[in-house]
Design a protein around this motif. Structure first.
Motif, PDB file in Angstrom:
ATOM      1  N   ALA A 108      13.440  10.164 -15.443  1.00 38.81           N
ATOM      2  CA  ALA A 108      14.776   9.932 -15.991  1.00 38.81           C
ATOM      3  C   ALA A 108      15.651   9.181 -14.983  1.00 38.81           C
ATOM      4  O   ALA A 108      16.451   8.317 -15.364  1.00 38.81           O
ATOM      5  CB  ALA A 108      15.423  11.267 -16.352  1.00 38.81           C
ATOM      6  N   LEU A 109      15.503   9.496 -13.695  1.00 41.04           N
ATOM      7  CA  LEU A 109      16.288   8.808 -12.672  1.00 41.04           C
ATOM      8  C   LEU A 109      15.907   7.336 -12.572  1.00 41.04           C
ATOM      9  O   LEU A 109      16.763   6.477 -12.335  1.00 41.04           O
ATOM     10  CB  LEU A 109      16.082   9.493 -11.316  1.00 41.04           C
ATOM     11  CG  LEU A 109      16.682  10.903 -11.178  1.00 41.04           C
ATOM     12  CD1 LEU A 109      16.277  11.527  -9.852  1.00 41.04           C
ATOM     13  CD2 LEU A 109      18.199  10.864 -11.307  1.00 41.04           C
ATOM     14  N   SER A 122      12.819   5.300  -3.715  1.00 36.60           N
ATOM     15  CA  SER A 122      13.707   6.454  -3.549  1.00 36.60           C
ATOM     16  C   SER A 122      13.207   7.644  -4.351  1.00 36.60           C
ATOM     17  O   SER A 122      13.304   8.790  -3.907  1.00 36.60           O
ATOM     18  CB  SER A 122      15.134   6.084  -3.992  1.00 36.60           C
ATOM     19  OG  SER A 122      15.640   5.033  -3.210  1.00 36.60           O
ATOM     20  N   VAL A 123      12.662   7.376  -5.527  1.00 36.63           N
ATOM     21  CA  VAL A 123      12.104   8.449  -6.349  1.00 36.63           C
ATOM     22  C   VAL A 123      10.930   9.115  -5.645  1.00 36.63           C
ATOM     23  O   VAL A 123      10.818  10.349  -5.618  1.00 36.63           O
ATOM     24  CB  VAL A 123      11.675   7.897  -7.726  1.00 36.63           C
ATOM     25  CG1 VAL A 123      10.836   8.921  -8.473  1.00 36.63           C
ATOM     26  CG2 VAL A 123      12.895   7.542  -8.553  1.00 36.63           C
ATOM     27  N   GLY A 175       8.196   6.025   0.502  1.00 33.59           N
ATOM     28  CA  GLY A 175       9.234   5.303  -0.228  1.00 33.59           C
ATOM     29  C   GLY A 175       9.278   3.834   0.124  1.00 33.59           C
ATOM     30  O   GLY A 175       9.397   2.965  -0.747  1.00 33.59           O
ATOM     31  N   MET A 176       9.173   3.544   1.410  1.00 35.09           N
ATOM     32  CA  MET A 176       9.182   2.139   1.842  1.00 35.09           C
ATOM     33  C   MET A 176       7.963   1.379   1.336  1.00 35.09           C
ATOM     34  O   MET A 176       8.065   0.220   0.921  1.00 35.09           O
ATOM     35  CB  MET A 176       9.255   2.073   3.364  1.00 35.09           C
ATOM     36  CG  MET A 176      10.587   2.530   3.931  1.00 35.09           C
ATOM     37  SD  MET A 176      10.642   2.453   5.736  1.00 35.09           S
ATOM     38  CE  MET A 176      12.366   2.877   6.033  1.00 35.09           C
ATOM     39  N   LEU A 177       6.787   2.033   1.377  1.00 31.24           N
ATOM     40  CA  LEU A 177       5.593   1.384   0.862  1.00 31.24           C
ATOM     41  C   LEU A 177       5.716   1.060  -0.624  1.00 31.24           C
ATOM     42  O   LEU A 177       5.316  -0.025  -1.071  1.00 31.24           O
ATOM     43  CB  LEU A 177       4.369   2.278   1.097  1.00 31.24           C
ATOM     44  CG  LEU A 177       3.796   2.330   2.506  1.00 31.24           C
ATOM     45  CD1 LEU A 177       2.587   3.250   2.549  1.00 31.24           C
ATOM     46  CD2 LEU A 177       3.405   0.930   2.979  1.00 31.24           C
ATOM     47  N   PHE A 178       6.272   2.004  -1.381  1.00 30.86           N
ATOM     48  CA  PHE A 178       6.431   1.769  -2.827  1.00 30.86           C
ATOM     49  C   PHE A 178       7.385   0.634  -3.101  1.00 30.86           C
ATOM     50  O   PHE A 178       7.188  -0.175  -4.024  1.00 30.86           O
ATOM     51  CB  PHE A 178       6.894   3.055  -3.515  1.00 30.86           C
ATOM     52  CG  PHE A 178       5.766   3.962  -3.926  1.00 30.86           C
ATOM     53  CD1 PHE A 178       5.086   3.763  -5.119  1.00 30.86           C
ATOM     54  CD2 PHE A 178       5.366   5.011  -3.107  1.00 30.86           C
ATOM     55  CE1 PHE A 178       4.037   4.583  -5.494  1.00 30.86           C
ATOM     56  CE2 PHE A 178       4.316   5.845  -3.472  1.00 30.86           C
ATOM     57  CZ  PHE A 178       3.649   5.621  -4.663  1.00 30.86           C
ATOM     58  N   ASN A 179       8.467   0.561  -2.316  1.00 26.17           N
ATOM     59  CA  ASN A 179       9.420  -0.553  -2.519  1.00 26.17           C
ATOM     60  C   ASN A 179       8.797  -1.898  -2.152  1.00 26.17           C
ATOM     61  O   ASN A 179       9.144  -2.928  -2.726  1.00 26.17           O
ATOM     62  CB  ASN A 179      10.679  -0.320  -1.684  1.00 26.17           C
ATOM     63  CG  ASN A 179      11.675   0.574  -2.401  1.00 26.17           C
ATOM     64  OD1 ASN A 179      11.477   0.942  -3.566  1.00 26.17           O
ATOM     65  ND2 ASN A 179      12.747   0.928  -1.721  1.00 26.17           N
ATOM     66  N   LEU A 180       7.857  -1.885  -1.214  1.00 28.92           N
ATOM     67  CA  LEU A 180       7.234  -3.136  -0.761  1.00 28.92           C
ATOM     68  C   LEU A 180       6.142  -3.626  -1.696  1.00 28.92           C
ATOM     69  O   LEU A 180       6.015  -4.836  -1.956  1.00 28.92           O
ATOM     70  CB  LEU A 180       6.670  -2.968   0.649  1.00 28.92           C
ATOM     71  CG  LEU A 180       7.665  -2.932   1.806  1.00 28.92           C
ATOM     72  CD1 LEU A 180       6.952  -2.607   3.109  1.00 28.92           C
ATOM     73  CD2 LEU A 180       8.414  -4.263   1.920  1.00 28.92           C
TER      74      LEU A 180
END
Length: 323
Positions: A263-264, A273-274, A316-321
């Protein structure tokens, strides 16, 4: 009171009742199961399986964590059993980190909610960081920050103890006319003795358990998801650390936080971030940290939090990258 406050209060009380019942039953059931296993699996066997002298112990501990459907709090009684069996410190830490994050239910929810690629990446990061952290903490000598009483086996008083020493102290060495002459059969007394030890163990941690549940339930009821999305939802450099920190006091089991996170994401929260929020919440809930104070000294608790926060931020950083 306004309807909003009433609703928040109802949510907090409902979460408190749910967690109090669930965690009490889980703690008692798992503690009893551990006690039963200790009757049939010798400490020497556990030491050989989860030894830190070879790499296999770390891998086995990670796999054990991956197949045990425990939340962060219900991992504690299993950890206490490993401590009392004198298993390797490094593998025990691997189990502590991996168990609430890698169980099959969570991985299944990841696949359903975010897809196979996200699930595989999450599993890989949590596994590698857990094993690495356990190995490093072992090499740095953090075992010295385990409380001595955590290694002690709780003893149940009364006539059900099976050892000769316990029998003599409770009943007398050879007084056949005592009340112990009518003791139940050995098989029955074994289960009673395990239950008494389980209950004694539970009474030692219940104040910590209730305190953590109170704090977590308050945060759950009175901090809206919109506030989390506001401060951790934008793809900025500080969003991931904030999400990781928010996740720790926001005690929600991973099975619940994953649907919440979906949902976020729809509200605009960055996927990195999630992931940080999920790992922080599932890996190191406030209730678990409070319970760990009965096992670890402050230095070890600080190290535990650093590992979880580092894992959450790194993931989190890996997912954003890459996602």
């Amino acid at each position: 009171m306004s309807p909003e406050i009433v609703q928040m209060l109802e949510d907090a009380l409902g979460m408190f009742a749910f967690l109090a019942v669930e965690l009490t039953l889980l703690f008692l059931a798992i503690s009893y199961l551990v006690g039963v296993l200790q009757e049939f699996i010798t400490p020497e066997k556990i030491q050989s399986i989860l030894s830190s002298r070879n790499g296999k112990g770390y891998v086995i501990a990670a796999l054990l964590g991956a197949i045990t459907p425990f939340c962060s709090c219900s991992t504690i009684p299993f950890l206490k059993g490993l401590l009392r069996a004198r298993a390797g410190f490094g593998p025990m830490m691997v189990f502590l980190f991996s168990s609430p994050l890698l169980n099959p239910v969570i991985i299944g929810l990841f696949v359903i909610t975010f897809g196979l690629q996200v699930a595989v990446m999450y599993f890989s990061v949590a596994l590698v960081v857990s094993v690495t952290a356990g190995f490093v903490l072992e090499k740095l000598g953090f075992e010295r920050y385990v409380r001595e009483e955590a290694y002690q086996m709780p003893t149940a008083s009364g006539c059900g103890a099976s050892s000769a020493k316990a029998t003599e102290s409770a009943c007398g060495a050879s007084d056949t006319a005592s009340a112990c002459s009518s003791a139940p059969a050995a098989t029955e007394s074994r289960w009673v003795r395990i239950w008494k030890a389980t209950w004694k163990d539970f009474k030692q941690v219940v104040p910590y358990l209730l305190l953590g549940i109170c704090l977590g339930s308050f945060i759950y009821g009175f901090i809206p998801t919109d506030l989390i999305a506001k401060y951790a939802g934008e793809a900025t450099w500080y969003a991931i650390p904030i999400a990781a920190v928010i996740g720790i006091p926001l005690y929600i089991r991973a099975e619940a936080v994953i649907p919440l996170s979906a949902a976020l994401v729809k509200k605009g929260m960055a996927l990195g971030s999630v992931m940080a929020l999920i790992i922080g919440s599932a890996g190191a809930s406030l209730t678990e940290v409070i319970l760990l104070k009965a096992i670890f000294k402050n230095q070890m608790i600080a190290a535990f939090l650093v590992v979880i926060l580092s894992m959450a931020i790194f993931a989190g950083m890996l997912f954003n990258l890459f996602i």
